[in-house]
Motif scaffolding. Structure first.
Motif, PDB file in Angstrom:
ATOM      1  N   LYS A  55      52.133  43.825  37.390  1.00  0.00           N
ATOM      2  CA  LYS A  55      51.226  42.692  37.301  1.00  0.00           C
ATOM      3  C   LYS A  55      51.740  41.633  38.274  1.00  0.00           C
ATOM      4  O   LYS A  55      52.954  41.560  38.531  1.00  0.00           O
ATOM      5  CB  LYS A  55      51.216  42.100  35.885  1.00  0.00           C
ATOM      6  N   LEU A  76      38.773  44.432  25.660  1.00  0.00           N
ATOM      7  CA  LEU A  76      40.088  43.873  25.939  1.00  0.00           C
ATOM      8  C   LEU A  76      41.056  44.272  24.828  1.00  0.00           C
ATOM      9  O   LEU A  76      40.774  44.053  23.657  1.00  0.00           O
ATOM     10  CB  LEU A  76      40.000  42.350  26.028  1.00  0.00           C
ATOM     11  N   LEU A 111      47.944  42.385  28.110  1.00  0.00           N
ATOM     12  CA  LEU A 111      46.496  42.429  27.891  1.00  0.00           C
ATOM     13  C   LEU A 111      45.884  43.423  28.874  1.00  0.00           C
ATOM     14  O   LEU A 111      46.226  43.434  30.056  1.00  0.00           O
ATOM     15  CB  LEU A 111      45.884  41.044  28.074  1.00  0.00           C
ATOM     16  N   THR A 112      44.975  44.253  28.369  1.00  0.00           N
ATOM     17  CA  THR A 112      44.450  45.375  29.155  1.00  0.00           C
ATOM     18  C   THR A 112      42.937  45.469  29.037  1.00  0.00           C
ATOM     19  O   THR A 112      42.393  45.469  27.926  1.00  0.00           O
ATOM     20  CB  THR A 112      45.077  46.702  28.657  1.00  0.00           C
ATOM     21  N   ARG A 113      42.255  45.545  30.180  1.00  0.00           N
ATOM     22  CA  ARG A 113      40.821  45.849  30.178  1.00  0.00           C
ATOM     23  C   ARG A 113      40.696  47.369  29.986  1.00  0.00           C
ATOM     24  O   ARG A 113      40.669  48.132  30.944  1.00  0.00           O
ATOM     25  CB  ARG A 113      40.197  45.447  31.508  1.00  0.00           C
ATOM     26  N   LYS A 131      44.953  46.007  34.555  1.00  0.00           N
ATOM     27  CA  LYS A 131      46.248  45.523  34.091  1.00  0.00           C
ATOM     28  C   LYS A 131      46.683  44.218  34.756  1.00  0.00           C
ATOM     29  O   LYS A 131      47.299  43.374  34.115  1.00  0.00           O
ATOM     30  CB  LYS A 131      47.325  46.594  34.367  1.00  0.00           C
ATOM     31  N   SER A 136      46.921  37.874  32.191  1.00  0.00           N
ATOM     32  CA  SER A 136      47.052  39.144  31.462  1.00  0.00           C
ATOM     33  C   SER A 136      48.432  39.360  30.877  1.00  0.00           C
ATOM     34  O   SER A 136      48.701  40.420  30.306  1.00  0.00           O
ATOM     35  CB  SER A 136      46.716  40.319  32.390  1.00  0.00           C
TER      36      SER A 136
END
Length: 226
Positions: A55, A76, A111-113, A131, A136
């Motif tokens: 990230k 999410l 945090l992940t889509r 990611k 995130s």
């Protein structure tokens, strides 16, 4: 060269417990599927070696700030993680020497889509947009640490309901091994953060959700999805 065509973006900084000085973030590395039950949950094999993704440093959400629900997703997910804060430099570091590079630990949420990640997997494409998006990487203050890494309980609750609950000792690859493996791929430097993977129980978040994560002995992280 001391002049720029525009002002550089500010450095992402994470507070440090008991310190007036902050921890400047150089980059964020993340370990995928480092708990056996989560590997099975996501369709992996317990025998798989660890793999890394990243990230950007400005994905950091310091304690006391609330991340916004990101664009281009309808799914999410939260992933609670122990975060290793690197305070020393090294390359091709042995597991026996790896802990000498550790400055401290924090509680983090990757945090992940999930819908974008699944679509990328199906097409064999990179995960970057799932990611490495803005805000995130919520994180707690870093706790300076010496000696053996944390091994206790790691959990996350959403609106008071526990969603993930395990122990750091359940990790397939321990902290020393993770730091060593990362140093074989990159030269680690002070300011690097390593998210060490998440246990089973990942799930969806919506706007307005109150999230609280904890790693025993390290700290608590609390935020709201706005």
């Amino acid at each position: 060269m001391n002049a720029y065509v525009f002002e550089p973006s500010p450095v992402a900084v994470v507070p440090v417990e008991g310190e007036s000085r902050g921890f400047p973030v150089r980059r964020i590395l993340c370990v995928g599927r480092n708990y056996a039950a989560h590997r099975r949950e996501m369709g992996g094999d317990d025998r798989d070696p660890p793999f890394f993704f990243s990230k950007p440093a400005d994905a950091i959400v310091p304690p006391g700030q609330d991340p916004a629900y990101p664009t281009r997703t309808k799914n999410l997910h939260h992933e609670i993680e122990l975060v290793v804060a690197i305070g020393g430099g090294g390359q091709n570091v042995s597991p026996e020497a790896a802990l000498d590079l550790v400055y401290g630990y924090a509680v983090g949420v990757d945090l992940t889509r999930r819908d974008l990640q699944s679509a990328a997997k199906d097409k064999g494409q990179p995960w970057d947009s799932s990611k490495g998006f803005d805000q995130s990487a919520p994180i707690s203050a870093i706790k300076p640490w010496q000696g053996a890494p944390p091994q206790g309980r790691i959990r996350i609750s959403v609106n008071g309901e526990v969603k993930q609950d395990a122990t750091v000792a359940d990790m397939i690859w321990n902290v020393a091994e993770i730091v060593s493996e990362a140093s074989k791929l990159w030269r680690l430097e002070p300011g690097d953060l390593i998210f060490t993977g998440t246990p089973e129980g990942v799930g969806a978040l919506v706007r307005g959700d109150h999230v609280e994560g904890e790693v025993e002995g390290v700290g608590v992280l609390s935020f709201k999805i706005v």
